[in-house]
Design a protein around this motif. Structure first.
Motif, PDB file in Angstrom:
ATOM      1  N   GLY A   1       0.781  -1.233   0.000  1.00 29.81           N
ATOM      2  CA  GLY A   1       0.000   0.000   0.000  1.00 29.81           C
ATOM      3  C   GLY A   1       0.807   1.274   0.000  1.00 29.81           C
ATOM      4  N   LYS A   2       2.140   1.184  -0.027  1.00 32.66           N
ATOM      5  CA  LYS A   2       2.990   2.373   0.106  1.00 32.66           C
ATOM      6  C   LYS A   2       2.785   3.348  -1.050  1.00 32.66           C
ATOM      7  N   THR A   3       2.924   2.866  -2.283  1.00 34.88           N
ATOM      8  CA  THR A   3       2.783   3.747  -3.440  1.00 34.88           C
ATOM      9  C   THR A   3       1.358   4.257  -3.571  1.00 34.88           C
ATOM     10  N   THR A   4       0.384   3.463  -3.166  1.00 36.80           N
ATOM     11  CA  THR A   4      -1.015   3.925  -3.219  1.00 36.80           C
ATOM     12  C   THR A   4      -1.206   5.162  -2.356  1.00 36.80           C
ATOM     13  N   ILE A   5      -0.508   5.246  -1.236  1.00 35.21           N
ATOM     14  CA  ILE A   5      -0.596   6.431  -0.376  1.00 35.21           C
ATOM     15  C   ILE A   5      -0.145   7.671  -1.146  1.00 35.21           C
ATOM     16  N   LEU A   6       0.954   7.558  -1.883  1.00 30.75           N
ATOM     17  CA  LEU A   6       1.434   8.697  -2.672  1.00 30.75           C
ATOM     18  C   LEU A   6       0.442   9.041  -3.779  1.00 30.75           C
ATOM     19  N   ARG A   7      -0.110   8.020  -4.420  1.00 30.01           N
ATOM     20  CA  ARG A   7      -1.059   8.262  -5.512  1.00 30.01           C
ATOM     21  C   ARG A   7      -2.354   8.893  -4.988  1.00 30.01           C
ATOM     22  N   LEU A   8      -2.762   8.543  -3.783  1.00 32.50           N
ATOM     23  CA  LEU A   8      -3.936   9.183  -3.174  1.00 32.50           C
ATOM     24  C   LEU A   8      -3.643  10.660  -2.891  1.00 32.50           C
ATOM     25  N   LEU A   9      -2.436  10.945  -2.424  1.00 35.73           N
ATOM     26  CA  LEU A   9      -2.071  12.337  -2.148  1.00 35.73           C
ATOM     27  C   LEU A   9      -2.010  13.166  -3.421  1.00 35.73           C
ATOM     28  N   MET A  10      -1.640  12.551  -4.538  1.00 38.11           N
ATOM     29  CA  MET A  10      -1.588  13.255  -5.822  1.00 38.11           C
ATOM     30  C   MET A  10      -2.941  13.257  -6.527  1.00 38.11           C
ATOM     31  N   THR A  11      -3.944  12.652  -5.919  1.00 40.50           N
ATOM     32  CA  THR A  11      -5.298  12.477  -6.476  1.00 40.50           C
ATOM     33  C   THR A  11      -5.265  11.691  -7.780  1.00 40.50           C
ATOM     34  N   LEU A  12      -4.229  10.878  -7.972  1.00 38.62           N
ATOM     35  CA  LEU A  12      -4.216   9.938  -9.085  1.00 38.62           C
ATOM     36  C   LEU A  12      -5.159   8.764  -8.796  1.00 38.62           C
ATOM     37  N   GLU A  13      -5.438   8.552  -7.528  1.00 45.22           N
ATOM     38  CA  GLU A  13      -6.473   7.618  -7.073  1.00 45.22           C
ATOM     39  C   GLU A  13      -7.343   8.363  -6.077  1.00 45.22           C
ATOM     40  N   GLN A  14      -8.578   7.905  -5.934  1.00 46.54           N
ATOM     41  CA  GLN A  14      -9.511   8.521  -4.985  1.00 46.54           C
ATOM     42  C   GLN A  14      -9.794   7.568  -3.833  1.00 46.54           C
ATOM     43  N   VAL A  15      -9.959   8.115  -2.637  1.00 51.68           N
ATOM     44  CA  VAL A  15     -10.273   7.277  -1.482  1.00 51.68           C
ATOM     45  C   VAL A  15     -11.668   6.686  -1.641  1.00 51.68           C
ATOM     46  N   ASP A  16     -11.883   5.516  -1.060  1.00 46.05           N
ATOM     47  CA  ASP A  16     -13.222   4.932  -1.012  1.00 46.05           C
ATOM     48  C   ASP A  16     -13.975   5.421   0.216  1.00 46.05           C
ATOM     49  N   THR A  17     -13.284   5.440   1.356  1.00 44.04           N
ATOM     50  CA  THR A  17     -13.865   6.009   2.572  1.00 44.04           C
ATOM     51  C   THR A  17     -12.762   6.729   3.330  1.00 44.04           C
ATOM     52  N   GLY A  18     -13.150   7.618   4.235  1.00 41.82           N
ATOM     53  CA  GLY A  18     -12.201   8.404   4.996  1.00 41.82           C
ATOM     54  C   GLY A  18     -11.822   9.679   4.259  1.00 41.82           C
ATOM     55  N   THR A  19     -10.946  10.460   4.867  1.00 40.06           N
ATOM     56  CA  THR A  19     -10.513  11.734   4.283  1.00 40.06           C
ATOM     57  C   THR A  19      -9.012  11.906   4.419  1.00 40.06           C
ATOM     58  N   ILE A  20      -8.459  12.676   3.499  1.00 42.67           N
ATOM     59  CA  ILE A  20      -7.054  13.092   3.539  1.00 42.67           C
ATOM     60  C   ILE A  20      -7.035  14.614   3.530  1.00 42.67           C
ATOM     61  N   SER A  21      -6.215  15.208   4.391  1.00 44.02           N
ATOM     62  CA  SER A  21      -6.065  16.661   4.416  1.00 44.02           C
ATOM     63  C   SER A  21      -4.615  17.039   4.189  1.00 44.02           C
ATOM     64  N   VAL A  22      -4.394  18.137   3.473  1.00 44.13           N
ATOM     65  CA  VAL A  22      -3.062  18.691   3.241  1.00 44.13           C
ATOM     66  C   VAL A  22      -3.095  20.160   3.633  1.00 44.13           C
ATOM     67  N   ALA A  23      -2.211  20.535   4.544  1.00 43.84           N
ATOM     68  CA  ALA A  23      -2.135  21.921   5.027  1.00 43.84           C
ATOM     69  C   ALA A  23      -3.493  22.409   5.538  1.00 43.84           C
TER      70      ALA A  23
ATOM     71  N   ARG B   1      -6.467  21.507   4.654  1.00 42.02           N
ATOM     72  CA  ARG B   1      -7.592  21.465   3.700  1.00 42.02           C
ATOM     73  C   ARG B   1      -7.827  20.033   3.244  1.00 42.02           C
ATOM     74  N   PRO B   2      -9.088  19.588   3.234  1.00 42.87           N
ATOM     75  CA  PRO B   2      -9.360  18.233   2.754  1.00 42.87           C
ATOM     76  C   PRO B   2      -8.973  18.093   1.295  1.00 42.87           C
ATOM     77  N   LEU B   3      -8.429  16.924   0.942  1.00 38.83           N
ATOM     78  CA  LEU B   3      -7.915  16.708  -0.401  1.00 38.83           C
ATOM     79  C   LEU B   3      -8.962  16.114  -1.328  1.00 38.83           C
ATOM     80  N   SER B   4      -9.601  15.065  -0.899  1.00 46.04           N
ATOM     81  CA  SER B   4     -10.562  14.374  -1.753  1.00 46.04           C
ATOM     82  C   SER B   4     -11.983  14.906  -1.584  1.00 46.04           C
ATOM     83  N   HIS B   5     -12.165  15.810  -0.626  1.00 46.01           N
ATOM     84  CA  HIS B   5     -13.479  16.411  -0.372  1.00 46.01           C
ATOM     85  C   HIS B   5     -13.320  17.919  -0.242  1.00 46.01           C
TER      86      HIS B   5
END
Length: 260
Positions: free
Chosen positions: A45-67, A69-73
């Motif tokens: 799952g390591k590379t998937t974490i980076l791809r989620l942060l770059m929004t190359l993939e989207q989360v199914d559930t939960g949220t990611i925030s950067v600085a 601000r929510p990333l996928s929402h």
């Protein structure tokens, strides 16, 4: 953003590909300026974490925030709704990524690779973008190759250009995905030395996926061991590499270090 607030927050993040769960209820934070190395077996799952942060993939559930601000929402009328592309483009400006395979534009010179996004995405004047490109190429030891095309550079030189290109966007977060895996062994040391210099001379938050355990030990403030889409354990390199708590971590480190 106040220094006490984390730069990156994963809150109960889950990601599936079909029936396979690649990230399972991930909860972790990364502080501003922190260097975190992600280790673990392939498929953990390591590379998937980076791809989620770059929004190359989207989360199914939960949220990611950067600085903060929510990333996928994004917020709309007081509620979180799935982010649209325009919102995600704005967030992505704060994040740079260096890929395994360089991903440089072969039809552009090195100068073009470093100035295209700052001019088009950040709106920098061309002379300012050119000056920034020259400064970064000096940093990575390629100032004299600014008007070459990537195909005329070695693999190690192309990876240095890719690192400079990511830095040209002045990101708050830099993601490194196995940046030495496509290089010949004699080129690895130069790229890793460059990353150490960048880490020591900037306040960029860095997440690095690597199988180079010596680099992970020297570079990271914290190492996170992944297995089966979960954080199995984490800690300072001195602790995790010498006294890992989990049997699976000990097994993984024995296997990886024995290959070195």
């Amino acid at each position: 953003m106040p220094p006490s607030e984390p730069m990156i927050v994963f809150d109960r993040v889950q990601k599936r590909f079909g029936d396979t769960v690649v990230c399972s209820e991930l909860d972790f934070t990364v502080a501003p300026g922190e260097h975190v190395t992600l280790i673990g077996p392939s498929g953990s799952g390591k590379t998937t974490i980076l791809r989620l942060l770059m929004t190359l993939e989207q989360v199914d559930t939960g949220t990611i925030s950067v600085a903060g601000r929510p990333l996928s929402h994004m917020e709309r009328n007081g509620s979180l709704v799935p982010a649209d592309e325009r919102y995600q483009r704005e967030i992505r400006k704060r994040i740079g990524m260096v890929f395994q395979q360089f991903n440089l534009f072969p039809n552009m010179t090195v100068r073009g690779n470093l100035t295209e996004a700052p001019i088009r995405v950040l709106g920098l004047p061309r002379d300012e973008a050119d000056a920034r490109a020259a400064e970064l190429l000096e940093l990575v030891g390629l100032a004299d190759r600014i008007d070459e095309h990537p195909t005329r550079l070695s693999g190690g030189q192309q990876q240095r250009v890719a690192i400079a290109r990511a830095l040209a966007m002045r990101p708050d977060v830099l993601l490194l995905d196995e940046v030495t895996s496509a290089l010949d062994p004699e080129l690895v040391a130069g790229v890793l030395a460059l990353l150490r210099e960048i880490g020591a001379s900037t306040d960029i938050t860095i997440l690095c996926v690597t199988h180079e355990m010596g680099f992970a030990r020297d570079f990271a403030h914290r190492v996170m061991m992944f297995d089966g889409g979960r954080v199995l354990e984490q800690g300072p390199p001195a602790q995790l590499f010498t006294e890992p708590r989990e049997a699976r971590t000990r097994e993984f480190l024995r296997a990886v270090l024995s290959r070195g």
